[in-house]
Motif scaffolding. Structure first.
Motif, PDB file in Angstrom:
ATOM      1  N   ASP A 170       4.745   4.793   9.741  1.00 47.60           N
ATOM      2  CA  ASP A 170       5.772   4.808   8.684  1.00 47.60           C
ATOM      3  C   ASP A 170       5.910   6.209   8.089  1.00 47.60           C
ATOM      4  O   ASP A 170       7.027   6.677   7.830  1.00 47.60           O
ATOM      5  CB  ASP A 170       5.401   3.811   7.584  1.00 47.60           C
ATOM      6  CG  ASP A 170       5.462   2.368   8.055  1.00 47.60           C
ATOM      7  OD1 ASP A 170       6.069   2.116   9.116  1.00 47.60           O
ATOM      8  OD2 ASP A 170       4.880   1.505   7.372  1.00 47.60           O
ATOM      9  N   HIS A 171       4.771   6.852   7.873  1.00 46.13           N
ATOM     10  CA  HIS A 171       4.786   8.203   7.283  1.00 46.13           C
ATOM     11  C   HIS A 171       5.490   9.203   8.222  1.00 46.13           C
ATOM     12  O   HIS A 171       6.328  10.002   7.794  1.00 46.13           O
ATOM     13  CB  HIS A 171       3.353   8.662   7.011  1.00 46.13           C
ATOM     14  CG  HIS A 171       3.262  10.069   6.495  1.00 46.13           C
ATOM     15  ND1 HIS A 171       3.607  10.408   5.194  1.00 46.13           N
ATOM     16  CD2 HIS A 171       2.895  11.229   7.103  1.00 46.13           C
ATOM     17  CE1 HIS A 171       3.445  11.701   5.029  1.00 46.13           C
ATOM     18  NE2 HIS A 171       3.012  12.236   6.160  1.00 46.13           N
ATOM     19  N   ARG A 172       5.141   9.118   9.514  1.00 42.13           N
ATOM     20  CA  ARG A 172       5.745  10.030  10.485  1.00 42.13           C
ATOM     21  C   ARG A 172       7.246   9.746  10.647  1.00 42.13           C
ATOM     22  O   ARG A 172       8.034  10.679  10.834  1.00 42.13           O
ATOM     23  CB  ARG A 172       5.036   9.874  11.842  1.00 42.13           C
ATOM     24  CG  ARG A 172       5.570  10.752  12.961  1.00 42.13           C
ATOM     25  CD  ARG A 172       5.406  12.227  12.688  1.00 42.13           C
ATOM     26  NE  ARG A 172       5.836  13.023  13.836  1.00 42.13           N
ATOM     27  CZ  ARG A 172       6.105  14.323  13.776  1.00 42.13           C
ATOM     28  NH1 ARG A 172       5.953  14.992  12.645  1.00 42.13           N
ATOM     29  NH2 ARG A 172       6.486  14.975  14.858  1.00 42.13           N
TER      30      ARG A 172
ATOM     31  N   GLN B 149       0.555  10.364  17.651  1.00 41.15           N
ATOM     32  CA  GLN B 149      -0.425   9.296  17.771  1.00 41.15           C
ATOM     33  C   GLN B 149      -1.188   9.433  19.091  1.00 41.15           C
ATOM     34  O   GLN B 149      -0.625   9.900  20.095  1.00 41.15           O
ATOM     35  CB  GLN B 149       0.273   7.927  17.759  1.00 41.15           C
ATOM     36  CG  GLN B 149       1.063   7.623  16.515  1.00 41.15           C
ATOM     37  CD  GLN B 149       0.179   7.460  15.288  1.00 41.15           C
ATOM     38  OE1 GLN B 149      -0.899   6.865  15.351  1.00 41.15           O
ATOM     39  NE2 GLN B 149       0.624   8.000  14.168  1.00 41.15           N
TER      40      GLN B 149
ATOM     41  N   GLU C  88      -4.296   0.382  19.572  1.00 39.76           N
ATOM     42  CA  GLU C  88      -4.449   0.228  18.128  1.00 39.76           C
ATOM     43  C   GLU C  88      -3.904   1.465  17.420  1.00 39.76           C
ATOM     44  O   GLU C  88      -4.414   2.572  17.592  1.00 39.76           O
ATOM     45  CB  GLU C  88      -5.915   0.010  17.773  1.00 39.76           C
ATOM     46  CG  GLU C  88      -6.428  -1.357  18.196  1.00 39.76           C
ATOM     47  CD  GLU C  88      -7.845  -1.600  17.722  1.00 39.76           C
ATOM     48  OE1 GLU C  88      -8.555  -0.602  17.487  1.00 39.76           O
ATOM     49  OE2 GLU C  88      -8.243  -2.765  17.606  1.00 39.76           O
ATOM     50  N   LEU C  89      -2.867   1.246  16.610  1.00 41.63           N
ATOM     51  CA  LEU C  89      -2.263   2.335  15.848  1.00 41.63           C
ATOM     52  C   LEU C  89      -2.190   1.948  14.381  1.00 41.63           C
ATOM     53  O   LEU C  89      -2.199   0.765  14.034  1.00 41.63           O
ATOM     54  CB  LEU C  89      -0.847   2.626  16.367  1.00 41.63           C
ATOM     55  CG  LEU C  89      -0.709   3.094  17.820  1.00 41.63           C
ATOM     56  CD1 LEU C  89       0.771   3.317  18.139  1.00 41.63           C
ATOM     57  CD2 LEU C  89      -1.504   4.371  18.066  1.00 41.63           C
ATOM     58  N   SER C  90      -2.109   2.958  13.531  1.00 43.89           N
ATOM     59  CA  SER C  90      -1.972   2.731  12.098  1.00 43.89           C
ATOM     60  C   SER C  90      -0.492   2.606  11.748  1.00 43.89           C
ATOM     61  O   SER C  90       0.275   3.556  11.937  1.00 43.89           O
ATOM     62  CB  SER C  90      -2.595   3.898  11.323  1.00 43.89           C
ATOM     63  OG  SER C  90      -2.149   3.899   9.978  1.00 43.89           O
ATOM     64  N   GLN C  91      -0.095   1.430  11.247  1.00 46.00           N
ATOM     65  CA  GLN C  91       1.305   1.244  10.853  1.00 46.00           C
ATOM     66  C   GLN C  91       1.669   2.191   9.723  1.00 46.00           C
ATOM     67  O   GLN C  91       2.794   2.708   9.665  1.00 46.00           O
ATOM     68  CB  GLN C  91       1.538  -0.206  10.425  1.00 46.00           C
ATOM     69  CG  GLN C  91       3.006  -0.551  10.161  1.00 46.00           C
ATOM     70  CD  GLN C  91       3.866  -0.381  11.417  1.00 46.00           C
ATOM     71  OE1 GLN C  91       3.494  -0.827  12.494  1.00 46.00           O
ATOM     72  NE2 GLN C  91       5.015   0.280  11.271  1.00 46.00           N
ATOM     73  N   GLU C  92       0.723   2.438   8.832  1.00 49.34           N
ATOM     74  CA  GLU C  92       0.973   3.363   7.721  1.00 49.34           C
ATOM     75  C   GLU C  92       1.266   4.766   8.247  1.00 49.34           C
ATOM     76  O   GLU C  92       2.172   5.454   7.756  1.00 49.34           O
ATOM     77  CB  GLU C  92      -0.248   3.404   6.800  1.00 49.34           C
ATOM     78  CG  GLU C  92      -0.066   4.293   5.574  1.00 49.34           C
ATOM     79  CD  GLU C  92      -1.290   4.305   4.672  1.00 49.34           C
ATOM     80  OE1 GLU C  92      -1.307   5.069   3.696  1.00 49.34           O
ATOM     81  OE2 GLU C  92      -2.242   3.534   4.947  1.00 49.34           O
ATOM     82  N   SER C  93       0.514   5.181   9.273  1.00 52.93           N
ATOM     83  CA  SER C  93       0.737   6.502   9.861  1.00 52.93           C
ATOM     84  C   SER C  93       2.101   6.564  10.551  1.00 52.93           C
ATOM     85  O   SER C  93       2.809   7.580  10.470  1.00 52.93           O
ATOM     86  CB  SER C  93      -0.377   6.806  10.870  1.00 52.93           C
ATOM     87  OG  SER C  93      -0.148   8.054  11.492  1.00 52.93           O
TER      88      SER C  93
ATOM     89  N   SER D  82       5.680   0.150  16.974  1.00 50.15           N
ATOM     90  CA  SER D  82       5.318  -0.738  15.864  1.00 50.15           C
ATOM     91  C   SER D  82       5.005  -2.158  16.323  1.00 50.15           C
ATOM     92  O   SER D  82       4.263  -2.875  15.640  1.00 50.15           O
ATOM     93  CB  SER D  82       6.451  -0.780  14.823  1.00 50.15           C
ATOM     94  OG  SER D  82       6.602   0.470  14.190  1.00 50.15           O
TER      95      SER D  82
ATOM     96  N   LYS E 205      -6.032  -4.517  25.068  1.00 52.09           N
ATOM     97  CA  LYS E 205      -6.768  -3.285  24.753  1.00 52.09           C
ATOM     98  C   LYS E 205      -7.934  -3.072  25.727  1.00 52.09           C
ATOM     99  O   LYS E 205      -8.106  -1.987  26.300  1.00 52.09           O
ATOM    100  CB  LYS E 205      -7.288  -3.358  23.318  1.00 52.09           C
ATOM    101  CG  LYS E 205      -8.169  -2.197  22.915  1.00 52.09           C
ATOM    102  CD  LYS E 205      -8.785  -2.431  21.541  1.00 52.09           C
ATOM    103  CE  LYS E 205      -9.839  -1.378  21.244  1.00 52.09           C
ATOM    104  NZ  LYS E 205     -10.518  -1.644  19.953  1.00 52.09           N
TER     105      LYS E 205
END
Length: 202
Positions: free
Chosen positions: A34-36, A22, A27-32, A85, A155
């Motif tokens: 979870d996948h990682r 990442q 700002e991060l993608s929770q989906e990303s 997260s 941010k």
């Protein structure tokens, strides 16, 4: 820290953003994430860790050591996932990376925020005591709105290296994330209680 006698892996495990592939940003993608997480969990399973280690010519790791490495890796992976997260822990980690986390334990000096936070906490406790599902559902978006506001403050402050504002936003995020978690838990428990009561009459 040695996990598979691999210098590259040591560097990855020392930086949660790198470990989860990442960018260093709030700002991060929770989906990303979870996948990682699923990818890392598979990779550092004892069986797969043995395959990685087998590619190292000098490796002579036995099964017990591999199991220990796998457990160490899993613990760090889970810690990194939880840190990235959650808004408050992610902000804290970013401040720590920037060498600005020393003041995070200081008390919040914003009296308006403290009054608002105290009122929310009182309303939450009353809703829990009364098992008032509607009141809990109405509180939830109020907390989310405040979380969004403090997340944006962090941010922007982080990008501008306005560390005092970033620290203040992080302190408030810690309180709001805890409050949000308590509301979610209370709602879940209330739903489970209602389902259990319904089951009695089936």
């Amino acid at each position: 820290m040695t996990l598979v006698n691999n210098a590259q892996s040591e560097a990855q495990f020392d930086n949660f953003f790198v470990l989860f592939e990442q960018p260093v940003q709030f700002e991060l993608s929770q989906e990303s994430l979870d996948h990682r997480l699923r990818t890392l969990q598979k990779r550092y399973h004892p069986d797969n860790l043995a395959k990685i280690n087998a590619n190292n010519i000098n490796a002579s790791t036995d099964n017990q050591t591999l199991q220990q490495h796998s457990e160490q890796a899993s613990a760090i992976i889970n810690q990194a996932y939880q840190t990235l997260s959650n808004a408050d822990s992610r902000a804290t980690y970013m401040l720590d990376m920037a060498g600005q986390a020393e003041s995070l334990d200081q008390s919040i000096a914003d009296l308006e925020f403290l009054d608002d936070a105290m009122q929310l906490r009182i309303e939450l406790e009353e809703a829990i005591e009364d098992k008032d599902r509607l009141a809990l559902q109405q509180l939830h978006p109020q907390i989310t709105q405040r979380l969004d506001k403090q997340s944006l403050r962090f941010k922007q402050a982080y990008q501008q290296q306005d560390w005092q504002t970033a620290i203040d936003a992080t302190q408030k995020l810690k309180f709001l994330v805890k409050l949000n978690a308590d509301i979610t838990t209370a709602l879940d428990e209330l739903v489970n209680t209602i389902q259990d009561d319904d089951d009695l009459y089936v």
